[in-house]
Design an enzyme around this catalytic site. Structure first.
Site, PDB file in Angstrom:
ATOM      1  N   ARG A 113      42.763  40.865  43.497  1.00 14.45           N
ATOM      2  CA  ARG A 113      43.756  40.141  42.720  1.00 14.45           C
ATOM      3  C   ARG A 113      43.462  40.181  41.232  1.00 14.45           C
ATOM      4  O   ARG A 113      42.308  40.188  40.812  1.00 14.45           O
ATOM      5  CB  ARG A 113      43.778  38.675  43.168  1.00 14.45           C
ATOM      6  CG  ARG A 113      44.745  37.811  42.387  1.00 14.45           C
ATOM      7  CD  ARG A 113      44.766  36.399  42.929  1.00 14.45           C
ATOM      8  NE  ARG A 113      44.075  35.504  42.017  1.00 14.45           N
ATOM      9  CZ  ARG A 113      44.179  34.189  42.066  1.00 14.45           C
ATOM     10  NH1 ARG A 113      44.924  33.598  42.989  1.00 14.45           N
ATOM     11  NH2 ARG A 113      43.527  33.437  41.219  1.00 14.45           N
ATOM     12  N   CYS A 115      44.894  37.826  37.904  1.00 19.93           N
ATOM     13  CA  CYS A 115      45.695  36.649  37.566  1.00 19.93           C
ATOM     14  C   CYS A 115      45.554  36.418  36.070  1.00 19.93           C
ATOM     15  O   CYS A 115      44.439  36.209  35.579  1.00 19.93           O
ATOM     16  CB  CYS A 115      45.236  35.429  38.348  1.00 19.93           C
ATOM     17  SG  CYS A 115      46.287  33.979  38.089  1.00 19.93           S
TER      18      CYS A 115
END
Length: 136
Positions: A113, A115
């Site tokens: 991920r 972010c």
């Protein structure tokens, strides 16, 4: 290394679309299946039933985003467990912990991920998420 399939059927590109997720608001597809992977466009908290942003606050908006992603994954024949990468965009990094509280309920396999906080998101929403998922 250059990929050259033996048969055209071994590699394909297919648009994925569902009315259970918001229609694209620009010149793009909800998602593209390419070979064994799905590349989903960023989802914002639009209610697909009426095209409006109804959710208020980061938790409610993140929940709507996850529902939209789930609908696209389902339309492509995959699910959250096969997501291998997400990119998450927040309007305010102060929402990071609350966003994570929603995110971790859906992405239980903990895909890779990114972010980041961005200056602004479409329609002034609080979050946007895009995913790459395995189709096999």
């Amino acid at each position: 290394m250059h990929f050259s399939p033996q048969n055209k059927e071994d590699y394909y590109v297919k648009k994925i679309a569902t009315d259970k997720a918001p229609a694209a608001i620009g010149p793009y597809s909800q998602a593209i299946a390419a070979g064994d992977f799905l590349f989903a466009s960023g989802q914002i908290p639009i209610n697909p039933e009426n095209g409006n942003i109804e959710a208020e606050g980061i938790v409610a908006q993140a929940e709507q985003v996850m529902k939209n992603i789930g609908a696209i994954l389902e339309a492509a024949g995959t699910d959250y467990a096969k997501v291998v990468k997400t990119s998450c965009f927040l309007a305010d990094m102060a929402d990071f912990a609350a966003f994570n509280g929603v995110y971790e309920k859906y992405f239980t396999e903990k895909p890779a991920r990114s972010c980041v906080a961005v200056k602004e998101l479409p329609k002034s929403v609080l979050c946007e998420v895009e995913v790459i998922a395995y189709l096999g």
